[in-house]
Design a protein around this motif. Structure first.
Motif, PDB file in Angstrom:
ATOM      1  N   GLU A  51      -3.488  24.253  -5.003  1.00 52.21           N
ATOM      2  CA  GLU A  51      -3.270  25.586  -4.431  1.00 52.21           C
ATOM      3  C   GLU A  51      -2.432  26.491  -5.328  1.00 52.21           C
ATOM      4  OE1 GLU A  51      -1.579  24.904  -0.605  1.00 52.21           O
ATOM      5  OE2 GLU A  51      -3.488  24.247   0.295  1.00 52.21           O
ATOM      6  N   SER A  52      -1.965  25.993  -6.467  1.00 50.43           N
ATOM      7  CA  SER A  52      -1.140  26.792  -7.378  1.00 50.43           C
ATOM      8  C   SER A  52      -2.007  27.749  -8.187  1.00 50.43           C
ATOM      9  CB  SER A  52      -0.365  25.875  -8.327  1.00 50.43           C
ATOM     10  OG  SER A  52       0.490  25.005  -7.616  1.00 50.43           O
ATOM     11  N   ASP A  53      -1.469  28.938  -8.452  1.00 50.70           N
ATOM     12  CA  ASP A  53      -2.189  29.847  -9.331  1.00 50.70           C
ATOM     13  C   ASP A  53      -2.040  29.384 -10.778  1.00 50.70           C
ATOM     14  OD1 ASP A  53       0.298  30.736 -10.318  1.00 50.70           O
ATOM     15  OD2 ASP A  53       0.408  32.342  -8.840  1.00 50.70           O
ATOM     16  N   GLU A  54      -2.635  30.124 -11.708  1.00 55.28           N
ATOM     17  CA  GLU A  54      -2.688  29.673 -13.095  1.00 55.28           C
ATOM     18  C   GLU A  54      -1.306  29.485 -13.709  1.00 55.28           C
ATOM     19  OE1 GLU A  54      -4.313  31.391 -17.373  1.00 55.28           O
ATOM     20  OE2 GLU A  54      -5.483  31.772 -15.556  1.00 55.28           O
ATOM     21  N   LYS A  55      -0.432  30.465 -13.542  1.00 50.96           N
ATOM     22  CA  LYS A  55       0.908  30.370 -14.124  1.00 50.96           C
ATOM     23  C   LYS A  55       1.710  29.248 -13.482  1.00 50.96           C
ATOM     24  CE  LYS A  55       1.272  35.212 -15.573  1.00 50.96           C
ATOM     25  NZ  LYS A  55       2.018  36.480 -15.418  1.00 50.96           N
ATOM     26  N   ALA A  56       1.597  29.132 -12.177  1.00 49.19           N
ATOM     27  CA  ALA A  56       2.323  28.068 -11.484  1.00 49.19           C
ATOM     28  C   ALA A  56       1.821  26.689 -11.913  1.00 49.19           C
ATOM     29  CB  ALA A  56       2.182  28.242  -9.975  1.00 49.19           C
ATOM     30  N   LEU A  57       0.503  26.567 -12.089  1.00 45.23           N
ATOM     31  CA  LEU A  57      -0.073  25.284 -12.477  1.00 45.23           C
ATOM     32  C   LEU A  57       0.444  24.848 -13.847  1.00 45.23           C
ATOM     33  CD1 LEU A  57      -2.057  23.011 -11.762  1.00 45.23           C
ATOM     34  CD2 LEU A  57      -3.841  24.326 -12.939  1.00 45.23           C
ATOM     35  N   ASN A  58       0.468  25.785 -14.809  1.00 45.37           N
ATOM     36  CA  ASN A  58       0.982  25.448 -16.139  1.00 45.37           C
ATOM     37  C   ASN A  58       2.467  25.101 -16.090  1.00 45.37           C
ATOM     38  OD1 ASN A  58      -1.171  25.847 -18.309  1.00 45.37           O
ATOM     39  ND2 ASN A  58      -1.426  27.692 -17.083  1.00 45.37           N
ATOM     40  N   PHE A  59       3.209  25.806 -15.254  1.00 41.78           N
ATOM     41  CA  PHE A  59       4.627  25.494 -15.089  1.00 41.78           C
ATOM     42  C   PHE A  59       4.801  24.075 -14.557  1.00 41.78           C
ATOM     43  CE2 PHE A  59       8.490  25.298 -12.555  1.00 41.78           C
ATOM     44  CZ  PHE A  59       9.440  25.860 -13.399  1.00 41.78           C
ATOM     45  N   LEU A  60       4.029  23.716 -13.532  1.00 40.00           N
ATOM     46  CA  LEU A  60       4.166  22.403 -12.905  1.00 40.00           C
ATOM     47  C   LEU A  60       3.737  21.273 -13.837  1.00 40.00           C
ATOM     48  CD1 LEU A  60       2.805  23.278  -9.342  1.00 40.00           C
ATOM     49  CD2 LEU A  60       5.193  22.895  -9.993  1.00 40.00           C
ATOM     50  N   VAL A  61       2.619  21.469 -14.526  1.00 41.83           N
ATOM     51  CA  VAL A  61       2.100  20.419 -15.407  1.00 41.83           C
ATOM     52  C   VAL A  61       3.077  20.103 -16.520  1.00 41.83           C
ATOM     53  CG1 VAL A  61       0.305  19.907 -17.124  1.00 41.83           C
ATOM     54  CG2 VAL A  61      -0.334  20.808 -14.885  1.00 41.83           C
ATOM     55  N   THR A  62       3.746  21.131 -17.048  1.00 39.78           N
ATOM     56  CA  THR A  62       4.666  20.918 -18.164  1.00 39.78           C
ATOM     57  C   THR A  62       6.084  20.581 -17.720  1.00 39.78           C
ATOM     58  OG1 THR A  62       5.015  23.330 -18.289  1.00 39.78           O
ATOM     59  CG2 THR A  62       3.359  22.370 -19.748  1.00 39.78           C
ATOM     60  N   ARG A  63       6.351  20.614 -16.415  1.00 37.38           N
ATOM     61  CA  ARG A  63       7.693  20.297 -15.911  1.00 37.38           C
ATOM     62  C   ARG A  63       7.766  18.969 -15.171  1.00 37.38           C
ATOM     63  NH1 ARG A  63      11.665  23.410 -18.227  1.00 37.38           N
ATOM     64  NH2 ARG A  63      10.871  25.512 -18.502  1.00 37.38           N
ATOM     65  N   VAL A  64       6.702  18.587 -14.500  1.00 39.33           N
ATOM     66  CA  VAL A  64       6.719  17.348 -13.739  1.00 39.33           C
ATOM     67  C   VAL A  64       6.610  16.163 -14.692  1.00 39.33           C
ATOM     68  CG1 VAL A  64       4.221  17.079 -13.393  1.00 39.33           C
ATOM     69  CG2 VAL A  64       5.808  16.327 -11.599  1.00 39.33           C
ATOM     70  N   LYS A  65       7.051  14.994 -14.250  1.00 43.03           N
ATOM     71  CA  LYS A  65       6.896  13.776 -15.051  1.00 43.03           C
ATOM     72  C   LYS A  65       5.464  13.285 -14.881  1.00 43.03           C
ATOM     73  CE  LYS A  65      11.767  12.440 -14.604  1.00 43.03           C
ATOM     74  NZ  LYS A  65      12.719  11.437 -14.075  1.00 43.03           N
ATOM     75  N   LEU A  66       4.568  13.892 -15.677  1.00 39.94           N
ATOM     76  CA  LEU A  66       3.142  13.678 -15.459  1.00 39.94           C
ATOM     77  C   LEU A  66       2.727  12.238 -15.753  1.00 39.94           C
ATOM     78  CD1 LEU A  66       0.854  15.533 -14.512  1.00 39.94           C
ATOM     79  CD2 LEU A  66       0.173  15.804 -16.895  1.00 39.94           C
TER      80      LEU A  66
END
Length: 475
Positions: free
Chosen positions: A189-204
């Motif tokens: 449900e995240s928009d594009e900017k939020a998705l990139n923020f989450l992917v690069t911040r979470v312990k993927l």
């Protein structure tokens, strides 16, 4: 130390080891036989990384747990063991076996979690910054931070440090699946900017590892999660996010899921032009052994998938060279970059061996002394004749080391080299280099027969494979 002295030391150690085991067999034949069998099993496990037991971290953890239980059983219950605690008190011996097995189980999970828990060491000066611009006000970032907190809380509920995932899922299956669904929902449900923020911040890496595919068809959450990032929303991911997903897939192991190679292929073939060059260079400049060369030529095992990736790299390289051949402002700007990969040896090229076997023969400087001007020479080659006078802060470099040092289990040998590179960064090395390691076969040929040809053949093979990954660069 010359070769003769090194061989004498090795021979002495071998004789001492043989004598020790002969004495052990004479004193405790049953215990010695059990220990020998366990050591041989361990050797087979470490020396054959293509075995199915290495296909997923869960399998490896089970191996270490079972191995620890069998070792403790031999030590505490073998009739002639010097520590036969179980013969004196079976209950105490049984508890000691369980305690040692559980300790090794938890230690291996902690070690693996530590390895995959950090974010990739990408440069922040790349075209797509991890900070998403850096000027965003706290109020504008607040929804992203809340989404990240939600994912981290759900992950914390899933990731029980002291309880194995199998047991955790057995007794809390419904709760675990709910938390996994919450993570997938937040990302979808995240928009594009939020998705990139989450992917690069979470312990993927941990996220891919802990979210599981459950027995029910509606519970294939790991597949659904990675499908979301590597297929359905790939167009929303910037270059750094795509490199982050590739890194997490490598840390999870491509053999852990039958669709992993498809996800890797999809991420690469859907990245084009200069973004593809940046994706490859970022993957190689993290300061660890999860490189693009390892991904394409080791982790990807299906030849058709590897061929698809290499064909795409070659096609995009032709576009790059065509752009540079045009006399346009864009092509002239591109020509300011040297488009060059610098490949170098380590011993007797960057660092003096001090005539210490088996590193090299140069005795002009002491052991591990950095040759004067070497780091500056690498930097100038990377800048090129039309580049800036100083290395741009945060830029990703193109330095690669061809090493004869053999690859060993996981990254045991590579870690030493990357630790050495980290120290050289403090002394002025302009970038995190990549490493192309040798193998045990060529290394043993050199050590036992003093034959350097297998080392050269392996280096040449690595060079040819590396050129296929970067056809748009000069080498």
């Amino acid at each position: 130390m010359n070769r003769a002295l090194a061989m004498m030391i090795m021979l002495s150690m071998m004789i001492i080891t043989i004598l020790f085991f002969l004495a052990l067999f004479a004193r405790s034949p049953i215990f010695a036989a059990l220990i020998t069998a366990l050591l041989y099993t361990l050797y087979l496990f470490l020396a054959n990384e293509r075995l199915s037991v290495h296909n997923a971290q869960e399998f490896e953890n089970r191996f270490w747990t079972v191995f620890a239980l069998m070792l403790a059983t031999a030590v505490f219950f073998a009739r002639d063991s010097p520590l036969a605690l179980g013969l004196w008190s079976p209950s105490l011996g049984f508890l000691s076996v369980l305690a040692f097995g559980y300790f090794v189980h938890v230690w291996d999970r902690w070690r693996h979690r530590k390895e995959i828990g950090g974010r990739p060491n990408f440069k922040r000066g790349t075209a797509m910054s991890l900070d998403m611009g850096g000027e965003r006000q706290d109020k504008e970032r607040e929804p992203y931070e809340k989404a990240l907190q939600s994912i981290n809380e759900s992950l914390a509920n899933i990731d029980q440090v002291l309880i194995p995932s199998t047991i955790n899922n057995m007794f809390r299956d419904k709760f675990i699946m709910e938390k996994e669904r919450e993570i997938i929902t937040v990302l979808s449900e995240s928009d594009e900017k939020a998705l990139n923020f989450l992917v690069t911040r979470v312990k993927l890496g941990i996220l891919f590892y802990k979210v599981k595919d459950h027995r029910s068809m509606s519970g294939q959450h790991r597949t659904e999660l990675i499908d979301l990032l590597a297929v359905h929303r790939i167009s929303a991911l910037n270059v750094v996010s795509r490199a982050t997903v590739l890194d997490a897939l490598q840390k999870m192991k491509l053999t852990a899921n039958p669709r992993c190679e498809f996800w890797v292929r999809n991420l690469i073939v859907n990245t084009r032009k200069d973004e593809l060059s940046e994706l490859k260079t970022l993957t190689d400049a993290k300061g660890d052994y999860f490189s693009m060369h390892k991904l394409v030529f080791v982790d990807v095992r299906t030849q058709t998938v590897r061929d698809d990736i290499l064909k795409h790299l070659e096609k995009e390289a032709k576009w790059s060279w065509a752009q540079m051949s045009m006399n346009t402002s864009r092509s002239r700007k591109r020509m300011e970059r040297p488009w060059r990969k610098i490949l170098s040896d380590v011993d007797d090229t960057m660092l003096c061996s001090g005539n210490h076997y088996p590193a090299g023969i140069d005795a002009r400087f002491g052991k591990k002394v950095l040759y004067p001007g070497c780091l500056g020479f690498y930097r100038e080659l990377d800048l090129g004749p039309k580049g800036k006078e100083e290395w741009p802060e945060g830029s990703v470099g193109n330095l690669v080391f061809l090493s004869a040092r053999p690859h060993m289990y996981k990254d045991v040998s590579e870690k030493q080299n990357y630790a050495k590179f980290a120290k050289l960064r403090e002394r002025g090395m302009h970038t995190n280099p990549s490493l192309l390691a040798g193998d045990m076969k060529s290394g043993s040929e050199y050590m036992m027969k003093n034959d350097m040809e297998p080392l050269a053949v392996k280096k040449y093979q690595n060079f040819k494979e590396y050129v296929q990954i970067y056809p748009e660069f000069r080498h």
